[in-house]
Design a protein around this motif. Structure first.
Motif, PDB file in Angstrom:
ATOM      1  N   VAL A   1       4.220  19.370 -70.598  1.00  0.00           N
ATOM      2  CA  VAL A   1       3.786  18.143 -69.933  1.00  0.00           C
ATOM      3  C   VAL A   1       4.134  16.959 -70.827  1.00  0.00           C
ATOM      4  CG1 VAL A   1       1.794  16.840 -69.101  1.00  0.00           C
ATOM      5  CG2 VAL A   1       1.905  19.301 -68.737  1.00  0.00           C
ATOM      6  N   ILE A   2       4.643  15.916 -70.214  1.00  0.00           N
ATOM      7  CA  ILE A   2       4.982  14.686 -70.914  1.00  0.00           C
ATOM      8  C   ILE A   2       5.031  13.579 -69.850  1.00  0.00           C
ATOM      9  CG2 ILE A   2       7.514  14.923 -70.716  1.00  0.00           C
ATOM     10  CD1 ILE A   2       7.767  14.084 -73.631  1.00  0.00           C
ATOM     11  N   PRO A   3       4.539  12.368 -70.045  1.00  0.00           N
ATOM     12  CA  PRO A   3       4.142  11.744 -71.303  1.00  0.00           C
ATOM     13  C   PRO A   3       2.654  11.839 -71.632  1.00  0.00           C
ATOM     14  CG  PRO A   3       4.252  10.086 -69.593  1.00  0.00           C
ATOM     15  CD  PRO A   3       4.605  11.383 -68.950  1.00  0.00           C
ATOM     16  N   GLU A   4       1.875  12.584 -70.876  1.00  0.00           N
ATOM     17  CA  GLU A   4       0.482  12.790 -71.249  1.00  0.00           C
ATOM     18  C   GLU A   4       0.321  14.209 -71.775  1.00  0.00           C
ATOM     19  OE1 GLU A   4      -2.292  11.572 -68.286  1.00  0.00           O
ATOM     20  OE2 GLU A   4      -1.413   9.565 -68.088  1.00  0.00           O
ATOM     21  N   SER A   5      -0.776  14.458 -72.472  1.00  0.00           N
ATOM     22  CA  SER A   5      -0.912  15.718 -73.193  1.00  0.00           C
ATOM     23  C   SER A   5      -1.357  16.884 -72.325  1.00  0.00           C
ATOM     24  CB  SER A   5      -1.893  15.550 -74.359  1.00  0.00           C
ATOM     25  OG  SER A   5      -3.137  15.038 -73.900  1.00  0.00           O
ATOM     26  N   ARG A   6      -1.833  16.605 -71.095  1.00  0.00           N
ATOM     27  CA  ARG A   6      -2.178  17.694 -70.182  1.00  0.00           C
ATOM     28  C   ARG A   6      -2.149  17.210 -68.752  1.00  0.00           C
ATOM     29  NH1 ARG A   6      -7.224  17.930 -67.810  1.00  0.00           N
ATOM     30  NH2 ARG A   6      -8.899  16.668 -68.705  1.00  0.00           N
ATOM     31  N   ASP A   7      -2.196  18.152 -67.841  1.00  0.00           N
ATOM     32  CA  ASP A   7      -2.298  17.888 -66.406  1.00  0.00           C
ATOM     33  C   ASP A   7      -3.710  17.375 -66.115  1.00  0.00           C
ATOM     34  OD1 ASP A   7      -2.206  17.908 -63.646  1.00  0.00           O
ATOM     35  OD2 ASP A   7      -1.839  20.064 -63.459  1.00  0.00           O
ATOM     36  N   HIS A   8      -3.805  16.302 -65.320  1.00  0.00           N
ATOM     37  CA  HIS A   8      -5.105  15.732 -64.952  1.00  0.00           C
ATOM     38  C   HIS A   8      -5.399  15.881 -63.462  1.00  0.00           C
ATOM     39  CE1 HIS A   8      -6.244  13.862 -68.798  1.00  0.00           C
ATOM     40  NE2 HIS A   8      -4.940  13.714 -68.984  1.00  0.00           N
TER      41      HIS A   8
ATOM     42  N   TYR B   1       5.004  13.515 -84.171  1.00  0.00           N
ATOM     43  CA  TYR B   1       4.732  13.307 -82.750  1.00  0.00           C
ATOM     44  C   TYR B   1       3.455  14.042 -82.362  1.00  0.00           C
ATOM     45  CZ  TYR B   1       8.878  10.802 -81.089  1.00  0.00           C
ATOM     46  OH  TYR B   1       9.828   9.853 -80.832  1.00  0.00           O
ATOM     47  N   GLU B   2       2.752  13.486 -81.375  1.00  0.00           N
ATOM     48  CA  GLU B   2       1.523  14.058 -80.866  1.00  0.00           C
ATOM     49  C   GLU B   2       1.764  14.674 -79.491  1.00  0.00           C
ATOM     50  OE1 GLU B   2      -1.461  14.241 -82.398  1.00  0.00           O
ATOM     51  OE2 GLU B   2      -0.484  13.398 -84.182  1.00  0.00           O
ATOM     52  N   PRO B   3       0.872  15.594 -79.043  1.00  0.00           N
ATOM     53  CA  PRO B   3       1.013  16.148 -77.696  1.00  0.00           C
ATOM     54  C   PRO B   3       1.125  15.032 -76.656  1.00  0.00           C
ATOM     55  CG  PRO B   3      -0.660  17.346 -78.910  1.00  0.00           C
ATOM     56  CD  PRO B   3      -0.268  16.185 -79.775  1.00  0.00           C
ATOM     57  N   GLY B   4       2.062  15.192 -75.742  1.00  0.00           N
ATOM     58  CA  GLY B   4       2.370  14.154 -74.771  1.00  0.00           C
ATOM     59  C   GLY B   4       3.600  13.361 -75.172  1.00  0.00           C
ATOM     60  N   GLN B   5       3.840  13.251 -76.480  1.00  0.00           N
ATOM     61  CA  GLN B   5       5.113  12.691 -76.952  1.00  0.00           C
ATOM     62  C   GLN B   5       6.178  13.773 -77.004  1.00  0.00           C
ATOM     63  OE1 GLN B   5       3.296  10.893 -80.611  1.00  0.00           O
ATOM     64  NE2 GLN B   5       4.463   9.089 -79.986  1.00  0.00           N
ATOM     65  N   TYR B   6       5.741  15.024 -77.010  1.00  0.00           N
ATOM     66  CA  TYR B   6       6.635  16.171 -76.895  1.00  0.00           C
ATOM     67  C   TYR B   6       6.164  17.015 -75.719  1.00  0.00           C
ATOM     68  CZ  TYR B   6       2.892  18.705 -79.391  1.00  0.00           C
ATOM     69  OH  TYR B   6       1.691  19.268 -79.761  1.00  0.00           O
ATOM     70  N   ASN B   7       6.862  18.104 -75.443  1.00  0.00           N
ATOM     71  CA  ASN B   7       6.525  18.959 -74.298  1.00  0.00           C
ATOM     72  C   ASN B   7       5.237  19.729 -74.575  1.00  0.00           C
ATOM     73  OD1 ASN B   7       9.015  18.025 -73.588  1.00  0.00           O
ATOM     74  ND2 ASN B   7       9.905  20.014 -73.124  1.00  0.00           N
ATOM     75  N   SER B   8       4.126  19.132 -74.258  1.00  0.00           N
ATOM     76  CA  SER B   8       2.817  19.717 -74.539  1.00  0.00           C
ATOM     77  C   SER B   8       2.604  20.970 -73.689  1.00  0.00           C
ATOM     78  CB  SER B   8       1.727  18.689 -74.236  1.00  0.00           C
ATOM     79  OG  SER B   8       0.446  19.216 -74.461  1.00  0.00           O
ATOM     80  N   GLY B   9       2.349  22.089 -74.361  1.00  0.00           N
ATOM     81  CA  GLY B   9       2.114  23.347 -73.662  1.00  0.00           C
ATOM     82  C   GLY B   9       3.226  24.355 -73.803  1.00  0.00           C
ATOM     83  N   GLY B  10       4.362  23.966 -74.403  1.00  0.00           N
ATOM     84  CA  GLY B  10       5.461  24.907 -74.592  1.00  0.00           C
ATOM     85  C   GLY B  10       5.161  25.906 -75.695  1.00  0.00           C
ATOM     86  N   PRO B  11       6.016  26.917 -75.846  1.00  0.00           N
ATOM     87  CA  PRO B  11       5.793  27.967 -76.856  1.00  0.00           C
ATOM     88  C   PRO B  11       6.175  27.487 -78.263  1.00  0.00           C
ATOM     89  CG  PRO B  11       7.810  28.417 -75.652  1.00  0.00           C
ATOM     90  CD  PRO B  11       7.190  27.212 -74.988  1.00  0.00           C
ATOM     91  N   LEU B  12       5.374  26.571 -78.796  1.00  0.00           N
ATOM     92  CA  LEU B  12       5.607  25.983 -80.109  1.00  0.00           C
ATOM     93  C   LEU B  12       4.983  26.844 -81.200  1.00  0.00           C
ATOM     94  CD1 LEU B  12       4.938  22.411 -78.817  1.00  0.00           C
ATOM     95  CD2 LEU B  12       7.102  23.176 -79.834  1.00  0.00           C
ATOM     96  N   PRO B  13       5.351  26.627 -82.471  1.00  0.00           N
ATOM     97  CA  PRO B  13       4.824  27.508 -83.527  1.00  0.00           C
ATOM     98  C   PRO B  13       3.309  27.636 -83.521  1.00  0.00           C
ATOM     99  CG  PRO B  13       6.624  26.201 -84.396  1.00  0.00           C
ATOM    100  CD  PRO B  13       6.373  25.693 -82.999  1.00  0.00           C
ATOM    101  N   HIS B  14       2.586  26.529 -83.301  1.00  0.00           N
ATOM    102  CA  HIS B  14       1.131  26.601 -83.357  1.00  0.00           C
ATOM    103  C   HIS B  14       0.524  27.302 -82.144  1.00  0.00           C
ATOM    104  CE1 HIS B  14       1.898  22.566 -81.428  1.00  0.00           C
ATOM    105  NE2 HIS B  14       1.105  23.118 -80.518  1.00  0.00           N
ATOM    106  N   SER B  15       1.313  27.526 -81.087  1.00  0.00           N
ATOM    107  CA  SER B  15       0.762  28.183 -79.888  1.00  0.00           C
ATOM    108  C   SER B  15       1.413  29.526 -79.586  1.00  0.00           C
ATOM    109  CB  SER B  15       0.893  27.257 -78.669  1.00  0.00           C
ATOM    110  OG  SER B  15       2.240  26.894 -78.443  1.00  0.00           O
ATOM    111  N   ILE B  16       2.217  30.050 -80.506  1.00  0.00           N
ATOM    112  CA  ILE B  16       2.849  31.358 -80.288  1.00  0.00           C
ATOM    113  C   ILE B  16       1.800  32.417 -79.971  1.00  0.00           C
ATOM    114  CG2 ILE B  16       4.023  33.266 -81.479  1.00  0.00           C
ATOM    115  CD1 ILE B  16       5.872  31.240 -82.760  1.00  0.00           C
ATOM    116  N   ASP B  17       0.685  32.403 -80.697  1.00  0.00           N
ATOM    117  CA  ASP B  17      -0.346  33.426 -80.474  1.00  0.00           C
ATOM    118  C   ASP B  17      -0.979  33.296 -79.094  1.00  0.00           C
ATOM    119  OD1 ASP B  17      -0.363  34.755 -83.156  1.00  0.00           O
ATOM    120  OD2 ASP B  17      -0.849  32.722 -83.804  1.00  0.00           O
ATOM    121  N   ILE B  18      -1.136  32.073 -78.617  1.00  0.00           N
ATOM    122  CA  ILE B  18      -1.674  31.881 -77.271  1.00  0.00           C
ATOM    123  C   ILE B  18      -0.703  32.433 -76.234  1.00  0.00           C
ATOM    124  CG2 ILE B  18      -2.170  30.088 -75.555  1.00  0.00           C
ATOM    125  CD1 ILE B  18      -3.641  28.571 -77.707  1.00  0.00           C
ATOM    126  N   TRP B  19       0.579  32.188 -76.424  1.00  0.00           N
ATOM    127  CA  TRP B  19       1.572  32.733 -75.497  1.00  0.00           C
ATOM    128  C   TRP B  19       1.588  34.263 -75.543  1.00  0.00           C
ATOM    129  CZ3 TRP B  19       5.315  30.689 -72.098  1.00  0.00           C
ATOM    130  CH2 TRP B  19       5.232  29.306 -71.909  1.00  0.00           C
TER     131      TRP B  19
END
Length: 556
Positions: A198-205, A300-318
């Motif tokens: 999600v971009i440019p906000e950090s989550r779906d509203h 960059y902060e969530p929303g400035q990048y693709n918030s929710g993608g399989p990034l290093p900090h969220s690999i375990d969540i995926w």
């Protein structure tokens, strides 16, 4: 005739496609072989020397007719190419796989394999490749919404209607591949969606997203965090434990009231959605499946990048949400290639790089990925360009500047010839590599068997040639093959192991590939090696197809 020979050599890891396969022969799959997870194709480990096409190239079989031979001549063995949902299901329930079959035919005619990229609900966060009957019906197929209630050009990962339509189309694609390719194994893997977030906000509203955000974190995720606490990504673990390490609670209660929590929330729902799509496809034809991540610019902060993608900090969540996915992959266009790639090369996640830079930078990075991180594959983007245009840090092509793609082709030529040895040494751990990144870095050190290799830049290479890679293949306790690219450097050897403290170079032989084997030419024990004190790498080594065989000894 020459082109055919080149294509055959590039494909030398496996038999050409002319032979028939048993209908029940094992499919391409991942397997642990010693120290490495490897891709197994027709019963043998396979090193993906790949390249990804521009997004629209494969939409025309006629356009691709002239492209396939160029790719084979570049020593690729695998082409990553999109398949768009709108192409195969232009009308709901009516499928057309003519373009897919044309791609299979083109690849086979040029002794190339394929990795298909499913551009289903999302491509680079947007829903630009969905069929018109989906795109125009926002009531039936709802969108991600901004905090002020506006729709965006992104289908909602919270919609089961979107998910089921996407899954049905993907399952039909995989069913067709089972019929069209189940015996020949042209297709090695499949990417499911592309650079979601999600971009440019950090989550779906949207209302459904707000409701899910206020609800309890799924027990499947909190249970995963508890059972994997010791090996969680440090940033994820810190967020969870700073909020109390709770076993239940809302998203903000479990992870804190920060924008990172929004990112983790979206990661769970994107992963759950895509895991469902992958499972539907595997039920028809169980090839390895992966997703790719658009990485984060510094600070960059969530929303400035693709918030929710399989990034290093969220690999375990995926991993918790989508066990049907085999690999989470980084698209690396930034500097610090070694750092980004290292974050994805985990015991539970083999490294596959589906998008990255080409040119000398990509060639040096490929040596590091295969040698240091036991990557199963490497694939620069825009490979069908003649003279690959370089990409900036946002992944945007600059048409005014062109980089010579020959460096990658030359390195791929050497890697294709060394592939059986590289794959075997990945298993045994007798393989490593070093990387000098950027003009500011002058040297790199790496352990090579019982020795330490220190690689130092020699001279200054401008811009695109500022990166130097060196791969070391241990052939015996005191002997190594060295493959270098793409600048001038020298390597000295030392040791910190018990025994005589000094290291000498017994001999250095340059070798070239001739008549199916590596053949020695000059012995470089004089001025060319500083009287046996150092191995010199040259920016012409890759172009000339030269590797080095180095023998060391120890003394007091």
């Amino acid at each position: 005739m020459l082109l055919v020979l080149v294509a055959f050599l590039a494909f030398g890891q496996n038999a050409a496609f002319g032979q028939a396969h048993d209908a029940h022969a094992e499919l391409p799959h991942l397997d642990r072989r010693g120290n490495a997870r490897q891709l197994i194709v027709d019963g043998e480990p396979f090193l993906v020397l790949g390249g990804e096409l521009h997004n629209s190239s494969s939409s025309s079989v006629e356009y691709m007719n002239a492209v396939w031979p160029r790719l084979a001549a570049m020593h690729l063995n695998t082409v990553l190419t999109p398949v768009a949902w709108e192409t195969i299901e232009p009308e709901e329930g009516k499928f057309d796989f003519a373009s897919v079959d044309g791609l299979l035919d083109g690849a086979r005619a040029n002794n190339l394999r394929i990795i298909f990229l499913w551009f289903g609900a999302w491509k680079n966060t947007y829903s630009s490749y969905v069929p018109a009957w989906v795109k125009t019906n926002t009531e039936r197929f709802p969108r991600v919404q901004t905090s002020d209630g506006r729709d965006t050009e992104r289908l909602s990962p919270f919609s089961t209607t979107v998910r089921d339509a996407d899954a049905h189309a993907f399952a039909q694609l995989m069913r067709h591949l089972r019929t069209a390719d189940g015996e020949k194994h042209t297709v090695l893997m499949v990417q499911v969606e592309n650079e979601v977030g999600v971009i440019p906000e950090s989550r779906d509203h949207s209302a459904v997203a707000d409701s899910a955000f206020a609800a309890q974190v799924p027990a499947a995720l909190t249970g995963f965090l508890q059972s994997h606490r010791a090996v969680l990504n440090p940033e994820l673990r810190a967020a969870w434990e700073s909020a109390g390490g709770k076993a239940k609670g809302t998203w903000q209660e479990v992870f804190g009231n920060t924008s990172l929590t929004d990112d983790l929330f979206m990661a769970w729902y994107y992963a759950t959605y895509i895991g469902h799509i992958a499972a539907a496809g595997k039920a028809e034809y169980p090839l390895p499946m992966f997703v790719n991540a658009a990485l984060i610019r510094p600070n960059y902060e969530p929303g400035q990048y693709n918030s929710g993608g399989p990034l290093p900090h969220s690999i375990d969540i995926w991993h918790a949400a989508a066990p049907s996915l085999d690999i989470l992959s980084p698209d690396i266009y930034f500097n610090e290639f070694g750092q980004w790639a290292g974050w994805y090369a985990r015991p539970d996640n083999p490294l596959f790089i589906p998008e990255t830079q080409s040119g000398p930078t990509g060639a040096a990075n490929a040596l590091y990925a295969f040698g240091r991180l036991s990557a199963i594959g490497f694939s620069p983007f825009g490979i069908d360009d003649q003279g690959n245009a370089p990409l900036d840090l946002a992944g945007i092509t600059n048409p005014a500047v062109h980089v010579d793609s020959s460096a990658l082709s030359h390195v791929y030529a050497s890697l294709s010839r060394l592939a059986p040895t590289i794959l075997k040494k990945q298993e045994t751990g007798e393989l490593t590599a070093a990387l000098i990144e950027g003009d500011a870095q002058r040297a790199a050190r790496v352990s090579v068997g019982d020795y330490i290799a220190t690689i130092t830049r020699a001279g200054s290479e401008p811009g695109a040639q500022s990166r130097i890679g060196a791969m070391f293949i241990e052939t015996s306790p005191n002997e190594f093959l060295v493959v270098g690219c793409c600048g001038n450097a020298q390597i000295i050897f030392s040791t910190d192991k018990p025994g005589p403290p000094l290291v000498g170079i017994e001999s250095i032989d340059e070798e070239f590939f001739e008549n199916g084997t590596w053949v020695p030419r000059r012995r470089l024990n004089g001025d060319e090696s500083s009287q046996g004190q150092a191995l010199r790498l040259y920016d012409t080594d890759a172009a000339q197809g030269r590797i080095y065989r180095v023998r060391l000894y120890r003394y007091r």
